[in-house]
Design a protein around this motif. Structure first.
Motif, PDB file in Angstrom:
ATOM      1  N   LEU A 223       0.957  -0.972  -0.105  1.00 44.77           N
ATOM      2  CA  LEU A 223      -0.029  -0.022   0.042  1.00 44.77           C
ATOM      3  C   LEU A 223       0.848   1.368   0.075  1.00 44.77           C
ATOM      4  N   ASN A 224       2.015   1.377   0.486  1.00 41.93           N
ATOM      5  CA  ASN A 224       2.938   2.171   0.483  1.00 41.93           C
ATOM      6  C   ASN A 224       3.465   2.586  -0.789  1.00 41.93           C
ATOM      7  N   ASN A 225       3.357   1.636  -1.817  1.00 44.42           N
ATOM      8  CA  ASN A 225       3.642   1.708  -3.230  1.00 44.42           C
ATOM      9  C   ASN A 225       2.528   1.829  -4.169  1.00 44.42           C
ATOM     10  N   ASN A 226       1.291   2.125  -3.444  1.00 42.29           N
ATOM     11  CA  ASN A 226      -0.112   2.397  -4.064  1.00 42.29           C
ATOM     12  C   ASN A 226      -0.364   0.952  -4.990  1.00 42.29           C
ATOM     13  N   ARG A 242       3.322  -3.146  -8.810  1.00 44.29           N
ATOM     14  CA  ARG A 242       3.470  -2.290  -7.451  1.00 44.29           C
ATOM     15  C   ARG A 242       3.769  -3.325  -6.362  1.00 44.29           C
ATOM     16  N   GLU A 312       4.616   7.320  -3.836  1.00 46.51           N
ATOM     17  CA  GLU A 312       3.718   7.420  -3.074  1.00 46.51           C
ATOM     18  C   GLU A 312       3.782   7.107  -1.711  1.00 46.51           C
ATOM     19  N   GLY A 314       1.893   5.208   1.882  1.00 48.48           N
ATOM     20  CA  GLY A 314       0.511   4.638   2.663  1.00 48.48           C
ATOM     21  C   GLY A 314       0.952   3.397   3.485  1.00 48.48           C
ATOM     22  N   ILE A 385      -2.684   8.512   5.266  1.00 50.81           N
ATOM     23  CA  ILE A 385      -2.395   7.642   4.120  1.00 50.81           C
ATOM     24  C   ILE A 385      -2.862   6.165   4.376  1.00 50.81           C
ATOM     25  N   LYS A 387      -4.804   2.804   4.239  1.00 50.28           N
ATOM     26  CA  LYS A 387      -5.610   2.120   3.423  1.00 50.28           C
ATOM     27  C   LYS A 387      -6.186   0.802   3.918  1.00 50.28           C
ATOM     28  N   TYR A 391      -8.496  -1.868  -0.971  1.00 52.23           N
ATOM     29  CA  TYR A 391      -7.745  -0.890  -1.517  1.00 52.23           C
ATOM     30  C   TYR A 391      -7.359  -1.200  -2.967  1.00 52.23           C
ATOM     31  N   PRO A 392      -7.763  -0.509  -4.034  1.00 48.92           N
ATOM     32  CA  PRO A 392      -8.238   0.778  -4.014  1.00 48.92           C
ATOM     33  C   PRO A 392      -9.877   0.719  -4.350  1.00 48.92           C
TER      34      PRO A 392
END
Length: 440
Positions: A223-226, A242, A312, A314, A385, A387, A391-392
């Motif tokens: 999630l940190n990398n979207n 990702r 990004e 997250g 930030i 998630k 997600y998404p």
């Protein structure tokens, strides 16, 4: 947090669904406003008390239960026609406790529960929609943090009300970083370099357990990398680039000797012990973690959010919630209590010392949060930030229970630490998730 993870028992679920088959797959239409509670029970106007059962999970230390009981007593004194009975429900076998009660027709009127509980039980036809409660609260001013209420929507209805956020953040040993001449990392590249420099002679830059706590590392980096398990249409998207980058980073850190391979057999408590003994310099935990190691409190620091390779930020979080049950004989009074509880439970933090964080903006303005550097920093830098595992996709859904509870990600985490091929382990996890989501 293991409290949010379901170990789905197929036979229990089947029996429970059968017990609720009359409602299965159907969503009742929302009832009238919570302002009409007295109308739903004519006897209430004659002095008779409406009795409600409230099952609350153990969300904190002993003082949490005492604080929750005191809040219920306060509600009862302010609402003489309603009597709420409080039951503190342990986490051990909690899933069986609720499914058995639903099947037997003895479910509570209202309860708190695991992060995905309302969604799974709603799918079984056991949860009462609360669209009217949400409407009433919004009319009186929306006091919820962004992206918390709307996550509670399932099948076009609100099925729960958020009350707390459980988030994962990285902590580090200030003393070990200082001894090694390392500054807290800001990027993935810096994280890998720092962990490598902090490793050697039986010490490791980061400790990652092999239980569900270890999966939080994988989720956090994805999630940190979207990245994420799904796409915007709720289709499994685990093999996206990702996610591959996140898993590869952990695999590379294992090859560097920066993550203890014995962690594959660690529990969360084992990881905490390793960190506390100075055998590891970085750990990912929930807010308030330093209090678990009071002798090291001044030596434990909270890291800033990392910037991923594509810019990004997250991390993983869960929105814990409170829900109503269709079996309730007094749904309007239950809604009245739900609304009151949502507006008046700040003491669960200030007196009950819940380690999670509130979803109410007004609560976060209290000195309890504003004057505590760690809580303040998490609220300001990390919560925005956060998630979910969906997600998404913009809401939570029942299958997440099985994806987490079946151990798909736990197995993947263990195999990363054992040095197995990242592509092979991701392919296996991807197939399992597609099977759960009934995708080809």
């Amino acid at each position: 947090m293991k409290k949010t993870m379901l170990v789905l028992l197929t036979t229990v679920l089947a029996a429970s669904a059968a017990g609720c088959s009359g409602d299965a797959g159907q969503q009742s239409q929302p009832s009238g406003s919570v302002q009409d509670a007295a109308k739903s029970n004519p006897s209430a106007g004659n002095g008779a008390k409406v009795e409600l059962q409230f099952w609350d999970m153990v969300w904190g230390p002993p003082e949490y239960i005492d604080t929750a009981k005191a809040l219920v007593d306060q509600f009862n004194s302010e609402n003489p026609n309603i009597k709420v009975s409080y039951q503190s429900t342990p986490w051990n076998n909690w899933y069986q406790t609720f499914t058995s009660a639903i099947a037997a027709g003895t479910a509570p009127d209202i309860s708190t529960g695991a992060g995905y509980q309302a969604f799974q039980f709603s799918q079984m036809g056991a949860i009462l929609p609360i669209d009217d409660v949400v409407d009433d609260l919004k009319k009186n001013g929306d006091d919820f943090l962004p992206n918390t209420v709307d996550l509670m929507k399932y099948d076009n209805h609100y099925v729960a009300l958020p009350w707390a956020i459980d988030i994962r953040v990285p902590y580090y040993r200030k003393d070990l970083f200082q001894q090694a001449g390392v500054t807290p990392p800001k990027t993935w590249e810096e994280l890998r370099a720092a962990a490598k420099k902090l490793s050697g002679n039986g010490k490791y830059g980061m400790v990652m357990p092999g239980d569900t706590g270890g999966t939080h590392y994988v989720f956090s980096l994805m999630l940190n990398n979207n990245g994420g398990l799904f796409n915007k249409d709720k289709k499994v998207d685990f093999l996206n680039s990702r996610n591959v980058e996140a898993v590869q980073l952990l695999a590379d850190m294992v090859k560097d000797g920066s993550i203890n391979p014995a962690g594959a057999g660690f529990t969360g408590d084992d990881a905490t012990k390793s960190f506390g003994q100075g055998d590891a310099a970085i750990i990912i935990k929930n807010p308030g973690f330093p209090a678990q190691l009071p002798e090291l409190k001044d030596k434990i620091g909270l890291m800033d959010p990392l910037t991923g390779p594509h810019g990004e930020k997250g991390t993983i979080y869960w929105i814990n919630n409170i829900m109503l049950y269709k079996q309730s004989k007094h749904p309007q009074e239950a809604k009245q209590f739900m609304k009151w509880w949502s507006q008046n439970n700040k003491a669960l933090w200030t007196k009950g010392h819940v380690t999670q964080l509130p979803v109410k903006k007004s609560f976060t303005e209290d000195p309890y949060f504003k004057d505590d550097p760690e809580r303040k920093e998490i609220l300001e830098k990390w919560i925005p930030i956060g998630k979910t595992t969906a997600y998404p996709y913009p809401a939570v859904f029942p299958e997440l229970n099985e994806i987490e509870g079946e151990g798909v990600m736990q197995t993947l985490t263990q195999e990363i630490m054992l040095g197995k091929d990242p592509k092979a382990i991701m392919d296996k996890a991807n197939q399992t998730m597609k099977s759960i989501m009934k995708e080809k």
